[in-house]
Design a protein around this motif. Structure first.
Motif, PDB file in Angstrom:
ATOM      1  N   ARG A  89       4.960   0.948  -5.910  1.00  0.00           N
ATOM      2  CA  ARG A  89       5.174   1.552  -4.592  1.00  0.00           C
ATOM      3  C   ARG A  89       5.613   0.436  -3.648  1.00  0.00           C
ATOM      4  NH1 ARG A  89       1.601   5.972  -1.402  1.00  0.00           N
ATOM      5  NH2 ARG A  89       2.872   6.066   0.473  1.00  0.00           N
ATOM      6  N   THR A 145       7.921   3.791   0.837  1.00  0.00           N
ATOM      7  CA  THR A 145       7.537   4.305   2.149  1.00  0.00           C
ATOM      8  C   THR A 145       8.182   3.429   3.210  1.00  0.00           C
ATOM      9  OG1 THR A 145       5.386   4.921   1.246  1.00  0.00           O
ATOM     10  CG2 THR A 145       5.571   4.855   3.639  1.00  0.00           C
ATOM     11  N   ILE A 185       2.371   8.146   9.226  1.00  0.00           N
ATOM     12  CA  ILE A 185       1.307   8.501   8.276  1.00  0.00           C
ATOM     13  C   ILE A 185       0.027   8.832   9.029  1.00  0.00           C
ATOM     14  CG2 ILE A 185      -0.141   7.604   6.414  1.00  0.00           C
ATOM     15  CD1 ILE A 185       2.317   5.895   5.609  1.00  0.00           C
ATOM     16  N   GLU A 199      -2.138   2.238   9.133  1.00  0.00           N
ATOM     17  CA  GLU A 199      -1.223   2.894   8.190  1.00  0.00           C
ATOM     18  C   GLU A 199      -1.277   2.198   6.827  1.00  0.00           C
ATOM     19  OE1 GLU A 199       2.698   3.871   9.915  1.00  0.00           O
ATOM     20  OE2 GLU A 199       1.611   5.746  10.239  1.00  0.00           O
ATOM     21  N   ARG A 202      -4.455   3.103   5.037  1.00  0.00           N
ATOM     22  CA  ARG A 202      -4.367   4.470   4.506  1.00  0.00           C
ATOM     23  C   ARG A 202      -3.567   4.478   3.190  1.00  0.00           C
ATOM     24  NH1 ARG A 202      -3.985   9.739   6.779  1.00  0.00           N
ATOM     25  NH2 ARG A 202      -5.311   8.981   8.472  1.00  0.00           N
ATOM     26  N   ILE A 203      -2.451   3.755   3.162  1.00  0.00           N
ATOM     27  CA  ILE A 203      -1.632   3.723   1.945  1.00  0.00           C
ATOM     28  C   ILE A 203      -2.412   3.073   0.796  1.00  0.00           C
ATOM     29  CG2 ILE A 203       0.455   2.754   0.904  1.00  0.00           C
ATOM     30  CD1 ILE A 203       1.743   2.897   3.724  1.00  0.00           C
ATOM     31  N   GLY A 205      -5.662   2.894   0.451  1.00  0.00           N
ATOM     32  CA  GLY A 205      -6.741   3.807   0.056  1.00  0.00           C
ATOM     33  C   GLY A 205      -6.233   4.944  -0.814  1.00  0.00           C
ATOM     34  N   ASP A 206      -5.020   5.430  -0.533  1.00  0.00           N
ATOM     35  CA  ASP A 206      -4.446   6.544  -1.306  1.00  0.00           C
ATOM     36  C   ASP A 206      -3.894   6.073  -2.645  1.00  0.00           C
ATOM     37  OD1 ASP A 206      -5.067   8.213   0.726  1.00  0.00           O
ATOM     38  OD2 ASP A 206      -3.030   8.360   1.536  1.00  0.00           O
ATOM     39  N   PHE A 207      -3.147   4.966  -2.635  1.00  0.00           N
ATOM     40  CA  PHE A 207      -2.439   4.530  -3.840  1.00  0.00           C
ATOM     41  C   PHE A 207      -3.351   3.732  -4.771  1.00  0.00           C
ATOM     42  CE2 PHE A 207       0.631   1.404  -5.850  1.00  0.00           C
ATOM     43  CZ  PHE A 207       1.228   2.321  -6.700  1.00  0.00           C
ATOM     44  N   ARG A 208      -4.356   3.059  -4.220  1.00  0.00           N
ATOM     45  CA  ARG A 208      -5.283   2.223  -4.982  1.00  0.00           C
ATOM     46  C   ARG A 208      -4.552   1.238  -5.904  1.00  0.00           C
ATOM     47  NH1 ARG A 208     -10.832   2.866  -5.026  1.00  0.00           N
ATOM     48  NH2 ARG A 208     -11.417   4.170  -3.284  1.00  0.00           N
ATOM     49  N   HIS A 242     -14.852   1.071   1.005  1.00  0.00           N
ATOM     50  CA  HIS A 242     -15.006   1.085  -0.462  1.00  0.00           C
ATOM     51  C   HIS A 242     -15.367  -0.327  -0.915  1.00  0.00           C
ATOM     52  CE1 HIS A 242     -13.029   5.014  -0.446  1.00  0.00           C
ATOM     53  NE2 HIS A 242     -12.085   4.483   0.303  1.00  0.00           N
ATOM     54  N   TYR A 245     -13.965  -1.813  -4.152  1.00  0.00           N
ATOM     55  CA  TYR A 245     -12.525  -1.907  -4.404  1.00  0.00           C
ATOM     56  C   TYR A 245     -12.094  -3.361  -4.546  1.00  0.00           C
ATOM     57  CZ  TYR A 245      -7.490  -1.750  -3.712  1.00  0.00           C
ATOM     58  OH  TYR A 245      -6.140  -1.926  -3.882  1.00  0.00           O
TER      59      TYR A 245
END
Ligand SMILES: [Zn+2]
Length: 342
Positions: A89, A145, A185, A199, A202-203, A205-208, A242, A245
């Motif tokens: 990504r 993105t 986003i 932002e 957030r990316i 956290g979503d994509f990990r 997290h 992570y």
């Protein structure tokens, strides 16, 4: 400062270093001639940086301050990740629209308008999509993105334009003070540091991602240096939510004095005078096919090839170089202007 001025300054500095080196050599030669060193020292082995291996099924996130940075730094690495079952990504922080010399050359205009700058940004986005497609993997394997933050303004966002306490930054090029709705986003995002960090968090956290590639803070372009601090702040935020992570972070560098376009070697050596971080420099060799594909992908950046093909060519070599940062915990805003006036 324009790229041309920057390069002129870099070359001047390099010239000074070269003069000092020559002076040192001459001094050393005189000393040898005056003394009687009979034995010739053994030739020094050229030390190779260790090789970076891509783990299988890597989830790679590449932070690109401008369209083309992802390909210059990691056109080969992205191919390998995709070929070994991973996903990629790319997150473009800006559209690269704040580049007067580029717009002048592309549009044949002396004084570009805000509309010209915005049009240039859209063109660079199209090129980024074409360059990623040229890597030869279907769109299901990778994603991208565009955050559409202000080109040339990121360093100011780390401090002066951090929060809602003052008006958002307005790009002197596009005259915008926020990304278009389609690119947002986190709702209500404007050109503020806090918003960009949110932002990114957030990316992540979503994509990990399991691996993140981001410029080094020593990169002499303010947007690149700032990208490091925004990413580090975002990871710190994600870890607050997290705590388990973990992610491998690798740094790349694009702008550092006159590196790397001053030599003609096929191999890309790390920038002289810059240490390789916690890991030492890591070398990532490309296969001949990967090199050809990277070169083809870079050629899709026609707006950039028009004004600085020599610079892009400097990165189309037989390897890429990375380094790991020392353990970090960054929280913005900074009390200092971290990356401006680099
Ligand atoms: Zn860049």
């Amino acid at each position: 400062m324009s790229i041309a001025e920057r390069i002129q300054r870099m070359t001047a500095r390099r010239g000074f270093v070269a003069l000092v080196s020559v002076a040192c050599c001459l001094l050393s030669f005189d000393l040898q001639a005056a003394g009687t060193p009979k034995r010739r020292p053994a030739p020094r082995q050229r030390q190779q940086a260790p090789i970076y291996d891509v783990p299988e099924a890597t989830r790679l996130m590449v932070i690109a301050p401008h369209p083309d940075d992802e390909m210059l730094s990691a056109g080969g690495l992205m191919q390998r990740v995709l070929a070994t079952g991973g996903t990629v990504r790319v997150v473009y922080l800006t559209n690269g629209d704040g580049y007067p010399e580029g717009v002048q050359a592309e549009d044949h205009v002396e004084s570009p308008t805000a509309a010209d700058y915005r049009g240039y940004g859209r063109q660079r986005r199209r090129e980024a999509r074409a360059a990623l497609a040229a890597l030869g993997f279907g769109p299901s394997k990778y994603s991208y993105t565009f955050l559409d933050f202000p080109d040339g303004g990121l360093c100011l966002l780390t401090r002066s334009y951090w929060s809602e306490r003052r008006a958002a930054f307005r790009s002197p090029y596009t005259r915008l003070d926020r990304p278009p709705k389609a690119d947002v986003i986190v709702p209500d995002t404007e050109y503020r540091g806090e918003d960009l960090a949110q932002e990114l968090a957030r990316i992540i956290g979503d994509f990990r991602p399991t691996l993140i590639l981001v410029p080094r803070k020593e990169d002499q372009h303010g947007d690149h240096c700032a990208a490091w601090f925004f990413l580090a702040d975002a990871i710190t935020s994600v870890r607050r939510v997290h705590p388990d992570y973990s992610v491998d972070v690798l740094n790349y560098i694009v702008h550092f004095y006159s590196w790397p376009f001053e030599d003609e070697e096929r191999r890309l050596a790390p920038p002289p005078g810059l240490r390789g971080g916690a890991s030492g420099w890591l070398r990532f060799p490309l296969t001949p096919a990967e090199q050809r594909t990277k070169r083809a992908a870079l050629s899709r950046y026609s707006t950039q090839m028009l004004v600085m093909d020599w610079f892009l060519d400097g990165f189309a070599r037989s390897n890429e170089v990375f380094s790991r940062p020392v353990p970090f915990k960054v929280m913005l805003p900074s009390r200092h202007n971290l990356c401006c006036e680099q």
